[in-house]
Design a protein around this motif. Sequence first.
Motif, PDB file in Angstrom:
ATOM      1  N   GLY A 297      10.806 -69.932  71.851  1.00 60.46           N
ATOM      2  CA  GLY A 297      11.775 -70.999  72.122  1.00 60.46           C
ATOM      3  C   GLY A 297      11.944 -71.897  70.913  1.00 60.46           C
ATOM      4  O   GLY A 297      11.489 -71.569  69.811  1.00 60.46           O
ATOM      5  N   ARG A 298      12.585 -73.058  71.133  1.00 63.56           N
ATOM      6  CA  ARG A 298      12.832 -73.965  70.016  1.00 63.56           C
ATOM      7  C   ARG A 298      11.613 -74.837  69.718  1.00 63.56           C
ATOM      8  O   ARG A 298      10.985 -75.372  70.612  1.00 63.56           O
ATOM      9  CB  ARG A 298      14.034 -74.857  70.335  1.00 63.56           C
ATOM     10  CG  ARG A 298      15.362 -74.115  70.214  1.00 63.56           C
ATOM     11  CD  ARG A 298      16.516 -75.038  70.488  1.00 63.56           C
ATOM     12  NE  ARG A 298      16.403 -75.628  71.808  1.00 63.56           N
ATOM     13  CZ  ARG A 298      17.061 -76.728  72.188  1.00 63.56           C
ATOM     14  NH1 ARG A 298      17.861 -77.357  71.342  1.00 63.56           N
ATOM     15  NH2 ARG A 298      16.911 -77.197  73.402  1.00 63.56           N
ATOM     16  N   TYR A 299      11.303 -74.966  68.455  1.00 66.07           N
ATOM     17  CA  TYR A 299      10.170 -75.753  67.966  1.00 66.07           C
ATOM     18  C   TYR A 299       8.839 -75.380  68.618  1.00 66.07           C
ATOM     19  O   TYR A 299       8.204 -76.210  69.259  1.00 66.07           O
ATOM     20  CB  TYR A 299      10.445 -77.259  68.086  1.00 66.07           C
ATOM     21  CG  TYR A 299      11.372 -77.738  66.999  1.00 66.07           C
ATOM     22  CD1 TYR A 299      10.858 -78.316  65.838  1.00 66.07           C
ATOM     23  CD2 TYR A 299      12.744 -77.553  67.104  1.00 66.07           C
ATOM     24  CE1 TYR A 299      11.708 -78.704  64.819  1.00 66.07           C
ATOM     25  CE2 TYR A 299      13.595 -77.932  66.081  1.00 66.07           C
ATOM     26  CZ  TYR A 299      13.078 -78.511  64.949  1.00 66.07           C
ATOM     27  OH  TYR A 299      13.905 -78.895  63.932  1.00 66.07           O
ATOM     28  N   PRO A 300       8.425 -74.120  68.446  1.00 66.89           N
ATOM     29  CA  PRO A 300       7.098 -73.759  68.950  1.00 66.89           C
ATOM     30  C   PRO A 300       6.037 -74.660  68.320  1.00 66.89           C
ATOM     31  O   PRO A 300       6.070 -74.909  67.110  1.00 66.89           O
ATOM     32  CB  PRO A 300       6.937 -72.306  68.522  1.00 66.89           C
ATOM     33  CG  PRO A 300       7.939 -72.093  67.437  1.00 66.89           C
ATOM     34  CD  PRO A 300       9.068 -73.022  67.723  1.00 66.89           C
ATOM     35  N   TRP A 301       5.134 -75.187  69.134  1.00 68.70           N
ATOM     36  CA  TRP A 301       4.173 -76.199  68.661  1.00 68.70           C
ATOM     37  C   TRP A 301       2.740 -75.670  68.760  1.00 68.70           C
ATOM     38  O   TRP A 301       2.091 -75.463  67.771  1.00 68.70           O
ATOM     39  CB  TRP A 301       4.363 -77.486  69.475  1.00 68.70           C
ATOM     40  CG  TRP A 301       3.811 -78.706  68.825  1.00 68.70           C
ATOM     41  CD1 TRP A 301       4.519 -79.632  68.114  1.00 68.70           C
ATOM     42  CD2 TRP A 301       2.455 -79.159  68.821  1.00 68.70           C
ATOM     43  NE1 TRP A 301       3.673 -80.622  67.661  1.00 68.70           N
ATOM     44  CE2 TRP A 301       2.406 -80.357  68.085  1.00 68.70           C
ATOM     45  CE3 TRP A 301       1.267 -78.663  69.361  1.00 68.70           C
ATOM     46  CZ2 TRP A 301       1.229 -81.069  67.869  1.00 68.70           C
ATOM     47  CZ3 TRP A 301       0.099 -79.375  69.149  1.00 68.70           C
ATOM     48  CH2 TRP A 301       0.082 -80.560  68.408  1.00 68.70           C
ATOM     49  N   GLY A 302       2.261 -75.465  69.993  1.00 70.89           N
ATOM     50  CA  GLY A 302       0.861 -75.055  70.160  1.00 70.89           C
ATOM     51  C   GLY A 302       0.760 -73.617  70.618  1.00 70.89           C
ATOM     52  O   GLY A 302       1.733 -73.035  71.102  1.00 70.89           O
ATOM     53  N   VAL A 303      -0.413 -73.026  70.460  1.00 69.91           N
ATOM     54  CA  VAL A 303      -0.632 -71.651  70.912  1.00 69.91           C
ATOM     55  C   VAL A 303      -2.090 -71.514  71.364  1.00 69.91           C
ATOM     56  O   VAL A 303      -2.989 -72.133  70.798  1.00 69.91           O
ATOM     57  CB  VAL A 303      -0.273 -70.623  69.807  1.00 69.91           C
ATOM     58  CG1 VAL A 303      -1.009 -70.898  68.505  1.00 69.91           C
ATOM     59  CG2 VAL A 303      -0.524 -69.193  70.247  1.00 69.91           C
ATOM     60  N   VAL A 304      -2.272 -70.716  72.427  1.00 72.81           N
ATOM     61  CA  VAL A 304      -3.624 -70.399  72.886  1.00 72.81           C
ATOM     62  C   VAL A 304      -3.591 -68.947  73.351  1.00 72.81           C
ATOM     63  O   VAL A 304      -2.538 -68.444  73.746  1.00 72.81           O
ATOM     64  CB  VAL A 304      -4.064 -71.370  74.015  1.00 72.81           C
ATOM     65  CG1 VAL A 304      -3.308 -71.104  75.309  1.00 72.81           C
ATOM     66  CG2 VAL A 304      -5.561 -71.320  74.255  1.00 72.81           C
ATOM     67  N   VAL A 305      -4.733 -68.240  73.252  1.00 74.34           N
ATOM     68  CA  VAL A 305      -4.792 -66.848  73.696  1.00 74.34           C
ATOM     69  C   VAL A 305      -5.853 -66.748  74.796  1.00 74.34           C
ATOM     70  O   VAL A 305      -6.924 -67.354  74.694  1.00 74.34           O
ATOM     71  CB  VAL A 305      -5.126 -65.893  72.522  1.00 74.34           C
ATOM     72  CG1 VAL A 305      -5.166 -64.441  73.007  1.00 74.34           C
ATOM     73  CG2 VAL A 305      -4.106 -66.038  71.390  1.00 74.34           C
ATOM     74  N   SER A 306      -5.523 -65.979  75.826  1.00 81.47           N
ATOM     75  CA  SER A 306      -6.436 -65.841  76.974  1.00 81.47           C
ATOM     76  C   SER A 306      -7.751 -65.202  76.529  1.00 81.47           C
ATOM     77  O   SER A 306      -7.766 -64.364  75.636  1.00 81.47           O
ATOM     78  CB  SER A 306      -5.780 -64.980  78.050  1.00 81.47           C
ATOM     79  OG  SER A 306      -5.584 -63.667  77.534  1.00 81.47           O
ATOM     80  N   PRO A 307      -8.868 -65.585  77.181  1.00 83.98           N
ATOM     81  CA  PRO A 307     -10.158 -65.017  76.796  1.00 83.98           C
ATOM     82  C   PRO A 307     -10.345 -63.601  77.329  1.00 83.98           C
ATOM     83  O   PRO A 307     -11.311 -62.935  76.970  1.00 83.98           O
ATOM     84  CB  PRO A 307     -11.171 -65.977  77.415  1.00 83.98           C
ATOM     85  CG  PRO A 307     -10.468 -66.613  78.564  1.00 83.98           C
ATOM     86  CD  PRO A 307      -9.012 -66.639  78.194  1.00 83.98           C
ATOM     87  N   ASN A 308      -9.466 -63.141  78.230  1.00 79.24           N
ATOM     88  CA  ASN A 308      -9.669 -61.809  78.800  1.00 79.24           C
ATOM     89  C   ASN A 308      -8.326 -61.153  79.091  1.00 79.24           C
ATOM     90  O   ASN A 308      -7.287 -61.731  78.893  1.00 79.24           O
ATOM     91  CB  ASN A 308     -10.503 -61.896  80.082  1.00 79.24           C
ATOM     92  CG  ASN A 308     -10.129 -63.113  80.903  1.00 79.24           C
ATOM     93  OD1 ASN A 308      -8.942 -63.437  81.059  1.00 79.24           O
ATOM     94  ND2 ASN A 308     -11.134 -63.818  81.402  1.00 79.24           N
TER      95      ASN A 308
END
Lengths: 354, 327
Positions: free
Chosen positions: B316-327
């Motif tokens: 989307g517009r202005y991606p800011w944060g990111v996290v990845v699932s542990p499983n």
Amino acid sequence: MLDLPAKDDGIAGAKLAIEDNNTTGRFLNQTFKLDVLNGDVDELIKGATEKVAAGDSFIIADLEPDALLKFADALAGKPAVIFNVGSPDTRLREEDCRANVLHIAPSHAMLADALAQYLVWKKWPNWLLVYGPRPEDKLLADSYRHAAKKFGGKIVEEREFKEPTGSRRADGGFEQVQQQIPTFMQGAKDHDVVLVADAGNLFADYFPYRTWIPRPVAGSAGLVASSWHPALELWGGTQFQHRFKRLNSRNMRPIDYDAWVATRVVGEAATRKQTSDFKVLSSFIHSPGFEVAAFKGVATSFRSWNGQLRQPIIVGTPKLLVSVSPQQGFLHQSSVLDTLGIDKPETKCKAYTQ
Amino acid sequence: MPRLSLFRSALISAAAISLTASSADAFTAYVTNEKDNTVSVIDTEKLEVIKTAKVGQRPRGIVMSNDGKWIIICTSDDNDVKVYDAKTLEYVKTLPSGPDPELLVLHPDGNRLYIANEDDNLVTVVDIHTGQVITEIPVGVEPEGMGMSPDGKVIVNTSETTNMAHFIDTTEHKTFDNVLVDSRPRVAIFNAAQTQLWVSSEVGGTVTVINPADRKIIGKIHFEIPGITREAIQPVGIRITKDDKIAFVALGPANRVAVIDTTTFKVLKYILVGQRVWQMYFTPDNKLLFTTNGASNDVTAIDVANQKAIKSIKVGRYPWGVVVSPN
């Protein structure tokens, strides 16, 4: 007018910076305070001399050019640094520069260059220059001429606007203006933009939508260059604007921003050096390594040749930011910020190099 | 002989296939889009957006609950933190915060959430299960970066205008030390061994490495990229590999991620990604690193072992944060 300066113009910004400095100072056992003096220049000289004798060393000055020079000369040689937030006159940074004055407010040269870069980037390089009859209007017009030459703009024609504008408040005032501006603008060589040089903001606002041919207005009205804009939300600006509004119940104007920066300069120096000693702080502030973050995306710092704060400049309409200069593609051998304003090789200031 | 040759070639290709399969444990990456009020969900095997979900207003910092069931997002313009189901993206609940929450970090106990409230000089501590504010900790002007020590004993907050890393004890919830760093510190992160704390200074253009034991500065990293002005080099996100050997630093409008040796503090390489790269997150196996490129509206997947960008994925517009699932 809708945007008359507030009574605490400038002071409000310094107040916020004092709060910011004190939040930081809490961790270092430092406190900062602000005293406000009002009066004519002689009263201010008297008051400031007493303050400096009592150990207050940093002064923020919102004065007209000649008053500022008188004030600076009266304090020459004393342990004091004066931050100019009130006067954009380029000569104060150039032939009339003073060693004890640092300029936070951008000069007319910087503002004109910022606007010129944007217009050139936009490929609107042909300008009709309209300037007022007062000496400061003519100096501002000089800044636009200089900027045109510097960045490849072309002033296709110049007109001096001498006529007294009708009183907008009198009945029929607007009708007179509606007649007066189009006829004044009649028959000009074709141009992309009308540049209005009106240093006192006395008539420029009459130009948008009243030109003879439909052309955008820039300079002192329409698209305007400034050190700050209340709609700036980049670079953490949102939080900064919120803090200001919460404290002062109004929008932050450029002079508030300039006073905030001046106060933060002192705070930043005191934090880094962990001292309140004037000599240490002053020499650090004047050193090439000194930088202060000021919600402009890049660090701001002082030019070693004339004491002017180098900073990005906002180009905007009354309600919105349009761009931030320097524009892409304008290059400089040391800092792109030095494409705005008087650069080292062309400076006439001697106080800083002697 | 030709037969043998054919057979060997088949073997090699089989090996290659099995390698691809093993590297492709599918995780899910969640990206907050600041301007769209959405989260883009990325399948880390296909490297494709598989879903876009509406969330609260101006989503920025994002973490997952330790069990991987929830994603927890700072919805800055709602002045709160919202919890969504990681599988269905359905709204679960709202947690309190101070005004304009920006970044957050979860304690290893899986319960205490530490939130930096950029607008009021406070770090708020919230119990994510009861939704109660446990305490508020006064810090410097514009708190942002939040680094949790792996043992959970110390949290480090950076304040953008005060220019300090504040060391906070997580038992007493009191600041016990403050270290001055370069201008506008954005992110703080511990290495796994807890021997280094890395702090990025966006306007200062540097990364400071601090020894958490005595809070002395042990390294200062500068960046130089030919053809890129000094002003455009603005370090923000930092991630350190699980083995503590390599650090990745996102350089904002320099559009690059620096790869740094954590022993010598030397920059080994700059990886070109999208525009205005800010936050990053590893897959749990450390094979991929995802970067949010705010100005080009995409996310770049970096192959960690080869230190190469392998794909940019439009979000989307202005991606800011990111996290990845542990499983």
